[in-house]
Design a protein around this motif. Structure first.
Motif, short mmCIF file in Angstrom:
data_model
loop_
_atom_site.label_atom_id
_atom_site.label_comp_id
_atom_site.label_asym_id
_atom_site.label_seq_id
_atom_site.Cartn_x
_atom_site.Cartn_y
_atom_site.Cartn_z
N SER A 67 -0.11 14.10 1.63
CA SER A 67 1.02 14.59 2.30
C SER A 67 0.79 13.48 3.04
CB SER A 67 1.16 15.50 2.77
OG SER A 67 0.24 16.66 3.23
N LEU A 68 -0.24 12.95 3.68
CA LEU A 68 -0.86 12.62 4.84
C LEU A 68 -0.38 11.01 4.80
CD1 LEU A 68 -4.32 14.60 6.27
CD2 LEU A 68 -1.46 14.83 7.27
N ILE A 69 -0.17 10.52 3.85
CA ILE A 69 -0.35 8.94 3.31
C ILE A 69 1.64 8.75 3.59
CG2 ILE A 69 0.09 7.79 1.19
CD1 ILE A 69 -1.93 9.35 -0.01
N THR A 70 1.46 7.47 4.58
CA THR A 70 2.62 7.00 4.94
C THR A 70 2.60 5.59 4.03
OG1 THR A 70 1.95 7.84 7.05
CG2 THR A 70 3.69 5.74 6.55
N LEU A 71 3.51 4.84 3.65
CA LEU A 71 4.00 3.81 2.40
C LEU A 71 4.63 3.11 3.37
CD1 LEU A 71 3.86 5.18 -1.18
CD2 LEU A 71 2.14 4.20 0.23
N SER A 72 4.62 1.29 4.20
CA SER A 72 4.58 0.96 4.50
C SER A 72 6.28 0.24 3.87
CB SER A 72 4.08 -0.40 5.02
OG SER A 72 5.04 -1.24 5.21
N THR A 73 7.27 -0.33 4.44
CA THR A 73 8.16 -0.65 3.74
C THR A 73 8.99 -2.54 4.33
OG1 THR A 73 9.83 0.40 5.63
CG2 THR A 73 10.00 1.67 3.78
N GLY B 98 4.44 -1.61 -4.38
CA GLY B 98 4.79 -1.93 -2.99
C GLY B 98 6.27 -2.52 -2.82
N ARG B 99 6.76 -3.20 -3.80
CA ARG B 99 7.69 -3.63 -4.30
C ARG B 99 9.35 -2.48 -3.94
NH1 ARG B 99 4.51 -6.47 -3.30
NH2 ARG B 99 3.65 -8.11 -4.00
N THR B 100 10.62 -3.36 -3.44
CA THR B 100 11.69 -2.65 -3.78
C THR B 100 12.02 -3.24 -5.58
OG1 THR B 100 12.33 -3.36 -1.53
CG2 THR B 100 13.89 -3.66 -2.63
N VAL B 101 12.56 -2.41 -5.31
CA VAL B 101 13.44 -2.39 -6.49
C VAL B 101 15.13 -2.36 -7.42
CG1 VAL B 101 13.45 -1.38 -9.62
CG2 VAL B 101 11.23 -1.46 -7.92
N LEU B 102 15.39 -3.78 -7.83
CA LEU B 102 17.01 -3.30 -7.72
C LEU B 102 17.86 -2.58 -9.34
CD1 LEU B 102 17.15 -6.88 -6.05
CD2 LEU B 102 17.31 -4.60 -4.59
N GLN C 237 13.19 1.45 -2.51
CA GLN C 237 12.56 1.55 -1.83
C GLN C 237 11.04 1.11 -1.70
OE1 GLN C 237 13.70 2.98 2.51
NE2 GLN C 237 15.48 2.96 2.22
N PRO C 238 10.68 0.47 -0.95
CA PRO C 238 8.88 0.11 -1.75
C PRO C 238 8.52 1.52 -1.45
CG PRO C 238 9.13 -1.59 -0.39
CD PRO C 238 10.56 -0.52 0.05
N THR C 239 9.08 2.53 -0.81
CA THR C 239 7.91 4.31 -0.54
C THR C 239 8.85 4.92 -1.75
OG1 THR C 239 9.91 4.56 0.47
CG2 THR C 239 8.07 3.94 2.05
N GLY C 240 9.62 3.99 -2.75
CA GLY C 240 10.47 5.15 -3.87
C GLY C 240 11.19 6.20 -3.20
N VAL D 158 17.06 -6.30 1.75
CA VAL D 158 15.80 -5.97 1.30
C VAL D 158 15.08 -6.83 1.81
CG1 VAL D 158 16.88 -4.55 -0.69
CG2 VAL D 158 15.35 -6.94 -1.08
N PRO D 159 13.86 -6.24 1.57
CA PRO D 159 12.36 -7.09 2.22
C PRO D 159 12.25 -7.96 1.23
CG PRO D 159 11.64 -4.07 2.37
CD PRO D 159 13.58 -4.58 2.28
N ILE D 160 11.17 -9.20 2.03
CA ILE D 160 10.89 -9.27 0.52
C ILE D 160 9.38 -9.51 0.91
CG2 ILE D 160 10.17 -11.93 0.14
CD1 ILE D 160 12.55 -13.13 0.84
N ARG D 161 8.26 -8.99 0.39
CA ARG D 161 7.10 -8.44 0.37
C ARG D 161 6.00 -9.54 -0.73
NH1 ARG D 161 5.64 -2.48 0.46
NH2 ARG D 161 4.58 -3.45 2.42
N ASP D 162 4.35 -9.84 -0.19
CA ASP D 162 3.73 -10.80 -0.25
C ASP D 162 2.43 -9.78 -0.78
OD1 ASP D 162 4.75 -13.15 -0.42
OD2 ASP D 162 5.47 -13.07 1.46
#
Length: 521
Positions: A198-204, A426-430, A442-445, A463-467
């Motif tokens: 519950s303490l985990i924070t995922l980045s977008t 960690g990717r946006t899904v379309l 979103q990358p966080t689900g 949506v963000p582009i992530r590498d």
């Protein structure tokens, strides 16, 4: 008489296992009660504890068959016999689990070996036969749970291990044989896993750039795609929805997309062979003035073959890169042992031509952004997802056609799996579906957009582009291989211990002492 007594002892255990299997099935969409995973697993283990290996096989079969019967009732759309056959086939994997688990539970470190054995069971079910069926993994139930965030670090197999471990910890607390010390350790470990998650924070955040994409759900005339006229209607539905999108763009009520995504089977007729279908696609592409990723069924590559593909159709250069689905569905898109089975199962003729699998990952560069294209069911296969992300995909795309299973719960289950993939990668899904569910994850689900079913839906998202790669992607298949190896090691140790017990046999009672009599001289 002895056999009847033995059966009488086993049947209550089988009944408990059947109940556990039903509860586990209810943990998933569309029921969505993930907390049932940590009730079903210990209940199953309680049924196995103290049983013989043969009894464990029956107990495991009862659990597994019931689990899949509750999990995938949507297969009855194809036929009740198909649903029963799949439940029995997948249930046998848990029968084997039960056979070995009865012995593994006797080991000192059973709390480690059991969740590893569970991962090994899921790995086997996801691999064989015909490429496997990875639909029943524990991890898929956790898309809304804080524990699900661990998928970003340990992947889907690692998350299944954690869920199984939580079930084992619950069982350790409730097990009659457990010492107070073991109960305290199990309770603390369980609280630490849930609390830490519950303490985990995922980045977008992306790499500073974004892309605007439009997902087009044109809808279908009914469930499934049957005849040529119907297929043309589906394509024209997507054309009409795309033209309507462009009208809103011109009116200024909608942002202009950089790319438009049509779903799997948005054209069920090869546009390279059919001028009318090609004209429909080109009209849509020229109207929006940006590339459209078209879901098209293409003829070939061999005689009586077809391929399910994503085709990048550019307004200037026309059709370009093509991705062919790598993991077609057995008995849905192709028939294993076709020549042998067709004379006996006439219904299989409805499948038509064999779908030939593609050879390369769906890494699709479109105007400076690299998309990872995945088609329908294959998003459940780890290697398909890993290959596109490692190949440079900055955004994931799922083209799907769930029209056959609309309203059965299958689209909801697939959407939940897609959410877990967003967290893992960690990717946006379309997602673009012919009839639903389409959306953006979103990358966080977190769900940004989720369409209804059997409605037209056009959604434009920036949506963000992530590498950057998540730890789960960097680790690749290693967690699954290691955990499976440990599961097999647990089986070996259990069998060795069993053999030693048999060789030692029952401990002989000590011989009575005799007083030495004095012999007269």
């Amino acid at each position: 008489m002895d056999r009847l007594k033995a059966l009488g002892r086993v049947l209550p255990r089988v009944a408990v296992a059947i109940g556990a299997g039903a509860l586990l099935g209810l943990a998933f969409e569309p029921h969505d009660h993930p907390w049932l995973t940590i009730i079903a697993v210990p209940l199953f283990l309680a049924a196995l504890n103290g049983a013989s290996a043969k009894a464990g096989f029956l107990i495991g079969a009862g659990f597994g068959i019931t689990y899949y019967a509750v999990l995938v009732p949507w297969l009855t759309v194809i036929g009740g016999d198909a649903a029963i056959a799949l439940a029995i086939l997948e249930g046998l994997f848990y029968a084997v689990f039960g056979l070995f688990a009865t012995q593994v539970l006797k080991l000192k470190l059973w709390m480690l070996w059991i969740p590893c054995l569970w991962v090994a069971t899921e790995f086997a079910a996801a691999s064989i036969p015909f490429g496997g069926f990875p639909w029943g993994r524990l991890a898929w139930a956790l898309s809304d749970s804080p524990v699900g965030r661990l998928a970003s670090f340990v992947g889907i197999p690692g998350l299944s291990f954690v869920v199984a471990l939580l079930g084992v910890l619950v069982y350790a607390v409730l097990r009659l044989e457990s010492s107070m010390r073991l109960r305290i350790v199990a309770l603390v470990a369980g609280v630490a896993i849930v609390g830490g998650s519950s303490l985990i924070t995922l980045s977008t955040e992306g790499n500073g750039k974004t892309v605007t994409a439009a997902m087009v759900q044109g809808n279908v005339p009914g469930k499934g795609l049957e005849f040529l006229g119907r297929a043309r209607t589906v394509t024209r539905n997507h054309l009409a929805a795309t033209l309507d999108l462009q009208k809103r763009v011109e009116e200024g009520t909608e942002a202009k997309p950089d790319v438009v995504i049509w779903p799997e089977n948005s054209t069920d007729i090869d546009p390279f062979q059919d001028p009318e279908t090609k004209a429909d696609i080109e009209e849509a592409v020229k109207a929006v003035g940006v590339p459209i990723l078209v879901g098209a069924v293409l003829d070939g590559p061999g005689p009586n073959e077809r391929q399910t593909t994503g085709v990048v159709w550019d307004p200037a250069s026309g059709p370009g890169q093509i991705y062919a689905k790598r993991h077609p569905v057995p008995f849905g898109e192709y028939i294993p042992f076709r020549d042998q089975l067709l004379p006996y199962i006439k219904r299989l003729e409805m499948i038509g031509r064999q779908t030939a699998p593609g050879k390369v990952p769906g890494v699709m560069p479109i105007r400076g952004v690299t998309y990872g294209d995945v088609i329908c069911f294959e998003l459940a296969y780890d290697n398909v997802i890993s290959d596109v992300v490692k190949g440079g995909a900055q955004v994931l795309v799922v083209q799907t056609n769930n029209a056959t299973y609309g309203g059965t719960g299958q689209p909801e289950q697939q959407f939940a799996i897609t959410r877990m993939r967003a967290i893992e990668t960690g990717r946006t899904v379309l997602i673009a579906s012919t009839s639903g569910i389409s959306g953006v994850i979103q990358p966080t689900g977190k769900v940004e957009h989720k369409s209804g079913q059997f409605v037209r839906d056009v959604y434009v998202a920036n949506v963000p582009i992530r590498d950057t790669e998540t730890l789960a992607i960097k680790l690749g298949g290693w967690p699954q291989w290691i955990l499976t190896g440990l599961g097999i090691l647990g089986i070996v140790l259990a069998l060795v211990a069993r053999r030693r017990r048999r060789e030692d046999g029952p401990e002989a009672p000590p011989a009575p002492t005799r007083s030495r009599e004095k012999v007269p001289a």
